[in-house]
Motif scaffolding. Structure first.
Motif, mmCIF file in Angstrom:
data_model
loop_
_atom_site.group_PDB
_atom_site.id
_atom_site.type_symbol
_atom_site.label_atom_id
_atom_site.label_comp_id
_atom_site.label_asym_id
_atom_site.label_seq_id
_atom_site.Cartn_x
_atom_site.Cartn_y
_atom_site.Cartn_z
ATOM 1 N N ILE A 136 0.834 -1.210 0.000
ATOM 2 C CA ILE A 136 0.000 0.000 0.000
ATOM 3 C C ILE A 136 0.867 1.258 0.000
ATOM 4 C CG2 ILE A 136 -1.650 1.326 1.388
ATOM 5 C CD1 ILE A 136 -2.862 -1.451 2.180
ATOM 6 N N LYS A 137 1.918 1.259 0.804
ATOM 7 C CA LYS A 137 2.824 2.409 0.858
ATOM 8 C C LYS A 137 3.540 2.642 -0.469
ATOM 9 C CE LYS A 137 3.883 2.356 5.801
ATOM 10 N NZ LYS A 137 4.930 2.084 6.787
ATOM 11 N N THR A 155 -8.382 -14.345 4.359
ATOM 12 C CA THR A 155 -8.371 -13.650 5.645
ATOM 13 C C THR A 155 -8.147 -12.147 5.476
ATOM 14 O OG1 THR A 155 -7.578 -15.635 6.754
ATOM 15 C CG2 THR A 155 -7.220 -13.559 7.892
ATOM 16 N N VAL A 156 -7.316 -11.769 4.533
ATOM 17 C CA VAL A 156 -6.990 -10.343 4.365
ATOM 18 C C VAL A 156 -7.668 -9.702 3.158
ATOM 19 C CG1 VAL A 156 -4.768 -10.551 5.531
ATOM 20 C CG2 VAL A 156 -4.896 -10.837 3.048
ATOM 21 N N ARG A 157 -8.405 -10.475 2.399
ATOM 22 C CA ARG A 157 -9.011 -9.981 1.158
ATOM 23 C C ARG A 157 -9.885 -8.757 1.389
ATOM 24 N NH1 ARG A 157 -13.909 -11.416 -1.033
ATOM 25 N NH2 ARG A 157 -14.031 -13.064 0.507
ATOM 26 N N ASN A 158 -10.813 -8.821 2.317
ATOM 27 C CA ASN A 158 -11.718 -7.691 2.548
ATOM 28 C C ASN A 158 -10.971 -6.449 3.008
ATOM 29 O OD1 ASN A 158 -14.028 -9.035 1.764
ATOM 30 N ND2 ASN A 158 -14.478 -9.755 3.832
ATOM 31 N N LEU A 159 -10.038 -6.627 3.930
ATOM 32 C CA LEU A 159 -9.263 -5.495 4.425
ATOM 33 C C LEU A 159 -8.482 -4.836 3.295
ATOM 34 C CD1 LEU A 159 -8.073 -3.746 6.721
ATOM 35 C CD2 LEU A 159 -6.334 -5.531 7.006
ATOM 36 N N THR A 161 -8.950 -4.995 -0.068
ATOM 37 C CA THR A 161 -9.779 -4.359 -1.103
ATOM 38 C C THR A 161 -10.424 -3.069 -0.598
ATOM 39 O OG1 THR A 161 -11.615 -5.822 -0.521
ATOM 40 C CG2 THR A 161 -10.246 -6.464 -2.389
ATOM 41 N N LYS A 162 -10.877 -3.057 0.642
ATOM 42 C CA LYS A 162 -11.465 -1.833 1.198
ATOM 43 C C LYS A 162 -10.419 -0.734 1.347
ATOM 44 C CE LYS A 162 -15.315 -4.030 3.541
ATOM 45 N NZ LYS A 162 -15.897 -4.430 4.814
ATOM 46 N N THR A 163 -9.227 -1.101 1.780
ATOM 47 C CA THR A 163 -8.146 -0.127 1.928
ATOM 48 C C THR A 163 -7.774 0.476 0.584
ATOM 49 O OG1 THR A 163 -7.271 -1.318 3.833
ATOM 50 C CG2 THR A 163 -5.778 0.211 2.738
ATOM 51 N N ASN A 169 -10.290 6.533 -3.572
ATOM 52 C CA ASN A 169 -11.242 7.631 -3.356
ATOM 53 C C ASN A 169 -10.536 8.882 -2.840
ATOM 54 O OD1 ASN A 169 -13.391 6.077 -4.200
ATOM 55 N ND2 ASN A 169 -13.997 5.485 -2.126
ATOM 56 N N LEU A 170 -9.594 8.712 -1.914
ATOM 57 C CA LEU A 170 -8.856 9.856 -1.388
ATOM 58 C C LEU A 170 -8.017 10.530 -2.475
ATOM 59 C CD1 LEU A 170 -7.662 8.468 2.056
ATOM 60 C CD2 LEU A 170 -9.308 10.319 1.679
ATOM 61 N N LYS A 171 -7.381 9.752 -3.316
ATOM 62 C CA LYS A 171 -6.555 10.316 -4.388
ATOM 63 C C LYS A 171 -7.394 11.067 -5.407
ATOM 64 C CE LYS A 171 -2.732 7.110 -4.103
ATOM 65 N NZ LYS A 171 -2.002 6.023 -4.730
ATOM 66 N N GLN A 172 -8.617 10.645 -5.631
ATOM 67 C CA GLN A 172 -9.484 11.330 -6.582
ATOM 68 C C GLN A 172 -9.924 12.693 -6.060
ATOM 69 O OE1 GLN A 172 -12.688 8.619 -7.461
ATOM 70 N NE2 GLN A 172 -11.677 7.952 -9.355
ATOM 71 N N HIS A 173 -9.959 12.871 -4.763
ATOM 72 C CA HIS A 173 -10.449 14.108 -4.168
ATOM 73 C C HIS A 173 -9.337 15.079 -3.784
ATOM 74 C CE1 HIS A 173 -13.980 11.508 -3.824
ATOM 75 N NE2 HIS A 173 -14.667 12.656 -3.966
ATOM 76 N N VAL A 174 -8.102 14.692 -3.963
ATOM 77 C CA VAL A 174 -6.985 15.565 -3.639
ATOM 78 C C VAL A 174 -6.702 16.433 -4.868
ATOM 79 C CG1 VAL A 174 -4.526 15.636 -3.089
ATOM 80 C CG2 VAL A 174 -6.000 13.955 -1.997
#
Length: 179
Positions: A136-137, A155-159, A161-163, A169-174
């Motif tokens: 992610i970083k 186990t980590v799929r939902n976390l 994909t949501k992240t 979404n944050l990058k689109q609004h910056v």
């Protein structure tokens, strides 16, 4: 897909039983199973082994990788490697949990096996979360994941994909500033 579905898939893995009964071959959609002769090892799907064990119709022969010595070796390999190591079975966690729940008496040193499997799981999940954090970083577009099991990914799929969705979404609004 949830963890119960992953366990359901794992229950199709073949495992050896020592039946204490005699019966002809079962003709199932997934293939023929049997014949069953007393004291003659027979390969059956895990779900059928559990069924027979619960009715005291067999003894389950543990896979060779479900031993304290082998699991300690796997644990040491996992600790010493930065990457994920190859597990002895793609469904190691599910198979071990099912066997520990239905037939702990068929597993030598079952308590130690349970602890080692949990330790291996915890180590691999910590390594996976660390890898996800680095991914992610780095803002990469893709990642190569070798030697992960379906349950670990699930186990980590939902976390993950949501992240990634929230970051998008944050990058689109910056606002983009030109320098």
């Amino acid at each position: 897909m949830d963890n119960e579905e992953v366990e359901f898939i794992a229950e199709n893995e073949l495992i050896t039983i020592i039946p204490n009964f005699q019966y002809k071959t079962f003709y199932l959609i997934g293939g023929d199973i049997g014949p069953f002769e007393p004291s003659v090892p027979t390969q059956v799907p895990l779900w059928l082994a559990v069924h027979f064990r619960q009715r005291q119709k067999c003894r389950i022969e543990c896979p060779s990788w479900i031993s304290v010595e082998k699991l300690e070796e796997i644990m040491n390999n996992e600790k010493s490697s930065e990457l994920f190591t190859q597990m002895p079975n793609a469904h190691y966690m599910e198979i071990t949990n099912v066997l520990l729940n239905c037939a702990p008496q068929d597993i030598p040193r079952a308590d130690e096996v349970k602890t080692l499997i949990k330790d291996i799981w915890d180590l691999r999940i910590a390594k996976l979360r660390s890898s996800m954090n680095e991914f992610i970083k780095s803002e990469s577009l893709h990642a190569k994941v070798n030697n992960l099991t379906l349950l670990e990914i699930n186990t980590v799929r939902n976390l993950l994909t949501k992240t990634l969705k929230e970051l998008h979404n944050l990058k689109q609004h910056v606002p983009v500033t030109d320098e």
